[in-house]
Scaffold this motif. Structure first.
Motif, PDB file in Angstrom:
ATOM      1  N   TYR A 140      25.111  22.748  -5.974  1.00 52.68           N
ATOM      2  CA  TYR A 140      24.474  24.031  -6.290  1.00 52.68           C
ATOM      3  C   TYR A 140      23.378  23.793  -7.331  1.00 52.68           C
ATOM      4  O   TYR A 140      23.618  23.127  -8.354  1.00 52.68           O
ATOM      5  N   THR A 141      22.208  24.369  -7.057  1.00 58.03           N
ATOM      6  CA  THR A 141      21.124  24.368  -8.040  1.00 58.03           C
ATOM      7  C   THR A 141      21.012  25.776  -8.604  1.00 58.03           C
ATOM      8  O   THR A 141      20.755  26.745  -7.875  1.00 58.03           O
ATOM      9  N   LEU A 142      21.271  25.882  -9.918  1.00 52.65           N
ATOM     10  CA  LEU A 142      21.272  27.187 -10.575  1.00 52.65           C
ATOM     11  C   LEU A 142      19.836  27.648 -10.839  1.00 52.65           C
ATOM     12  O   LEU A 142      18.884  26.847 -10.777  1.00 52.65           O
ATOM     13  N   PRO A 143      19.648  28.950 -11.148  1.00 53.86           N
ATOM     14  CA  PRO A 143      18.294  29.433 -11.479  1.00 53.86           C
ATOM     15  C   PRO A 143      17.664  28.672 -12.632  1.00 53.86           C
ATOM     16  O   PRO A 143      16.440  28.542 -12.708  1.00 53.86           O
ATOM     17  N   SER A 144      18.514  28.133 -13.527  1.00 55.75           N
ATOM     18  CA  SER A 144      17.982  27.375 -14.659  1.00 55.75           C
ATOM     19  C   SER A 144      17.551  25.974 -14.258  1.00 55.75           C
ATOM     20  O   SER A 144      16.992  25.247 -15.082  1.00 55.75           O
ATOM     21  N   GLY A 145      17.819  25.552 -13.033  1.00 56.67           N
ATOM     22  CA  GLY A 145      17.472  24.214 -12.583  1.00 56.67           C
ATOM     23  C   GLY A 145      18.591  23.208 -12.731  1.00 56.67           C
ATOM     24  O   GLY A 145      18.469  22.062 -12.266  1.00 56.67           O
ATOM     25  N   VAL A 146      19.689  23.599 -13.360  1.00 57.92           N
ATOM     26  CA  VAL A 146      20.828  22.699 -13.532  1.00 57.92           C
ATOM     27  C   VAL A 146      21.522  22.504 -12.176  1.00 57.92           C
ATOM     28  O   VAL A 146      21.708  23.460 -11.420  1.00 57.92           O
ATOM     29  N   GLU A 147      21.916  21.265 -11.900  1.00 58.47           N
ATOM     30  CA  GLU A 147      22.600  20.970 -10.636  1.00 58.47           C
ATOM     31  C   GLU A 147      24.092  20.770 -10.900  1.00 58.47           C
ATOM     32  O   GLU A 147      24.483  20.039 -11.813  1.00 58.47           O
ATOM     33  N   ARG A 148      24.916  21.458 -10.101  1.00 59.00           N
ATOM     34  CA  ARG A 148      26.368  21.350 -10.215  1.00 59.00           C
ATOM     35  C   ARG A 148      26.934  20.908  -8.866  1.00 59.00           C
ATOM     36  O   ARG A 148      26.488  21.380  -7.820  1.00 59.00           O
ATOM     37  N   PHE A 149      27.924  20.014  -8.913  1.00 58.83           N
ATOM     38  CA  PHE A 149      28.650  19.616  -7.708  1.00 58.83           C
ATOM     39  C   PHE A 149      30.036  20.259  -7.757  1.00 58.83           C
ATOM     40  O   PHE A 149      30.787  20.052  -8.734  1.00 58.83           O
TER      41      PHE A 149
END
Length: 700
Positions: A445-454
């Motif tokens: 997942y790429t959040l609106p802030s640009g952070v990527e989470r698996f």
């Protein structure tokens, strides 16, 4: 609604039974083991009785054999006395006939003198001088028995009257001339029966059979059975000297029989009793136990009915309170004399309070657990209820004052699975609203802030009691660190592959050059093994530090210790950390210096020693190491004629100006080798040694 659903499910799955039925079952469960124990005792009793009857049958057969064998022994005694007659010894058969006639006069006994063929010489039943009929010749079996024991007890046979069955006892007597004769005395089988009858217990049937299985005498129906063969199925069970068995008789009655075969006469004696008589005590006891058990069960059933009424009423009160709890109504206290039911009623009252407490606890758990949880009751899954961890993963602020259960709109994220972008409708929560099940699927997942989470996600639909989907739940674990760790492991594997290839190349070069420069194959094997061990020791030191480098002091000790005693080596120097490529270079160099010192230098005698010292300095802004190897007390060293393998190895490893250099000095006091190494340089054993051909050992 839930309670009603569970009640309906209980009706369709499990049959309902009253408390009376359960009490009756409980009583039956208590009585049945008693019955089983009684049955066990009865079986043991029956086995004991059968064993007792078998023992009695065998004893009776033995006792009858003793009595009958005693009578046969008396007949033998008579024959033995008669065989001593002088008339017989002199061949005066007329006088001998008179003696025998007087001996059996007034009795039913008959004395016969015959040869071993078919001829009778005298017969007390027939006057002397009359023609005597021929007799049956002796069988081979009779001859063997007579030869073995000196006496022969005959099978049952008929006399002059076809119904007059007799048996005979015969002994062998010497004849005045020619072959021995056979002297016998016979009696009717009725005499044998009369002799055995006092030893026959009441209610038992005793039979005596001859060698061929024909009846000699019988305690019952003697006249009908004498001379007749026994039943084949009965006779085939008489095996060995003694034993017991069950079999049918001529009347079809099943008998328990004990038998004994006499070694004196080779007759068998059987004592028989009807099997029904043996089993009669067991059946009587079984009937009594069954009657008492049925009576106990009936009394227990009556008690269960009376007690069950009270239980049924109390159970109905409990059911009413449970239904009230399921519908959210107040649960009233219950008054009952049954302690357990009163405890259940109190538990229902406490459950009403505990349900609310559990709800708060569940909310707390969902806010505490390190897993993201989303609930939705929106068909499009756009309104969700999330726990605190889910909010943190999505980069949302966590408001502890907000009540759990209030839905919020989902945020816009980009989801990727297996390299493909996944739309909102194909994500786990939306699919669960359509009834699909999701298990352990990985999404980036790429959040609106640009952070990527698996995230590792699973989702399930929420259904009402009727099975309709009313919502969905998704649980996700943050595996971002794990995914990054996997990438890191891939890098480590690639680095390991690189190092393994380089190491194998070094080993290949060492092996090739060692074998090429060796004078003999055993020498090559020893030299190669020694160099590989040195390389392995260096790898061990690096592996302990995860290939981040090696301590110089540890490396020196690991390189020398397998080959030489450390008390002859003096090591001095500050703490220096070597990069991996430099550590491998020094391991190979120190090995060559050590083996050379053992063969030719200071360690080749008992007094020499080696001094190893180093210092660390800075040159052109880079750390530079200077290490000195000095041999003292060894043989006198002269100038070298050619460079050996060890010398060329040292020079090639450290020949690069960026890496440093090596200087070998062959003084009379011993070899001095000085290394100068730039610790930040990229050149080492792997870079400078591969592919070069060298000589064999370092030469002095």
């Amino acid at each position: 609604m839930v309670a009603e659903f569970l009640r309906r499910q209980g009706e369709t799955i499990l049959p309902r039974r009253s408390a009376r039925s359960h009490l009756l079952g409980l009583i039956a469960a208590a009585v049945i083991p008693v019955w089983l124990f009684a049955a066990y005792l009865l079986v043991q009793y029956a086995l004991h009785e059968r064993s007792r009857f078998e023992h009695d049958a065998l004893q009776t057969a033995r006792q009858v054999s003793l009595v009958v064998e005693g009578e046969l022994a008396n007949l033998q005694t008579t024959l033995n006395a008669l065989s001593k007659s002088a008339a017989l010894a002199n061949g005066n058969l007329e006088a001998f006939h008179g003696e025998a006639q007087r001996l059996v006069q007034g009795t039913d006994r008959i004395i016969v003198l015959r040869d071993l063929g078919r001829n009778q010489l005298l017969n007390t039943e027939i006057g002397y001088g009359a023609d005597l009929p021929p007799v049956e010749p002796m069988s081979a079996a009779d001859r063997e028995r007579l030869k073995a024991s000196g006496i022969l007890v005959s099978n049952v046979f008929t006399g002059n009257n076809a119904k007059n069955y007799r048996i005979a006892v015969a002994i062998r007597v010497p004849a005045p001339k020619g072959e021995d004769l056979l002297l016998s005395i016979s009696v009717p089988t009725a005499r044998i029966r009369n002799v055995m009858m006092p030893a026959v217990p009441e209610g038992w049937t005793v039979g005596i059979g001859d060698h061929d299985g024909n009846y000699v005498a019988r305690s019952r129906a003697h006249e009908e059975m004498t001379g007749k063969p026994g039943l084949p199925e009965y006779l085939e069970k008489i095996v060995g000297r003694s034993g017991s068995f069950t079999s049918r008789n001529y009347e079809g009655t099943t008998l328990l029989a004990g038998y004994y075969r006499s070694p004196y006469s080779d007759w068998f004696y059987t004592a028989n009793v009807p099997l029904s008589e043996v089993q009669a005590p067991f059946w009587r006891s079984l009937a009594a136990v069954c009657g008492i058990g049925i009576l106990a069960l009936l009394v227990s059933a009556a008690l269960a009915y009376v007690v069950g009424k009270h239980f049924t009423r109390a159970t109905a009160d409990l059911a009413a309170r449970a239904e009230a709890l399921g519908h959210g109504r107040a649960v009233e206290p219950m008054s009952t004399s049954v302690k357990e039911f009163a405890a259940v009623a109190r538990a229902l009252v406490a459950a009403e309070r505990a349900i609310a407490e559990r709800r708060y606890e569940l909310e707390t758990v969902l806010e505490t657990v390190p897993a993201a949880v989303w609930f939705t009751y929106d068909p499009k899954a756009l309104q969700v209820i999330r726990n605190r961890f889910a909010a943190e993963l999505m980069g949302l602020p966590t408001d502890v004052r907000k009540s759990f259960g209030t839905p919020d709109r989902v945020i816009d994220t980009v989801a990727v699975k297996d390299g493909h972008t996944v739309s909102r409708e194909d994500r786990p929560l939306s699919r669960a609203m359509r009834g699909e099940l999701t298990d352990n699927e990985e999404f980036a997942y790429t959040l609106p802030s640009g952070v990527e989470r698996f995230l590792l996600s699973s989702a399930r639909p929420i259904r009402d009691p009727a099975g309709n989907i009313i919502g969905a739940v998704q649980i996700s674990l943050d595996i971002t660190d794990r995914k990054r760790g996997e990438e890191h492991r891939k890098l480590l594997v690639n680095e390991l592959n690189h190092r393994v290839k380089n190491t194998l190349a070094v080993v290949q070069a060492i092996a090739s050059q060692t074998i090429r420069n060796a004078t003999t194959l055993p020498e090559a094997g020893r030299t190669l093994s020694s160099r590989l061990i040195s390389l392995a020791k260096a790898h061990d030191v690096l592996t302990q530090k995860n290939w981040s480098g090696a301590d110089l002091n540890d490396l020196v000790a690991a390189s020398i210790k397998p080959h030489a005693a450390m008390d002859r080596v003096q090591i001095r120097g500050e703490k220096v950390w070597l990069p991996p490529h430099v550590a491998l270079s020094f391991a190979l160099a120190l090995h060559e210096l050590t083996t050379n010192a053992i063969k030719y230098g200071a360690l080749s005698n008992a007094n020499g020693r080696v001094s190893i010292s180093w210092r660390l300095g800075i040159e052109n802004g880079h750390p530079r190491l200077e290490l000195e190897w000095r041999e003292i007390g060894g043989p006198t060293v002269g100038p070298i004629e050619r460079k050996g393998f060890g010398t060329q190895l040292l020079e090639r490893i450290f020949k690069s100006e960026s890496a440093g250099g090596v200087r070998l000095t062959f003084e009379k006091s011993g070899l001095i080798c000085v290394f100068q190494v730039n610790l930040s340089g990229p050149v080492g054993a792997e870079a400078n040694f591969l592919g070069h051909e060298t000589g064999s050992e370092m030469n002095r």
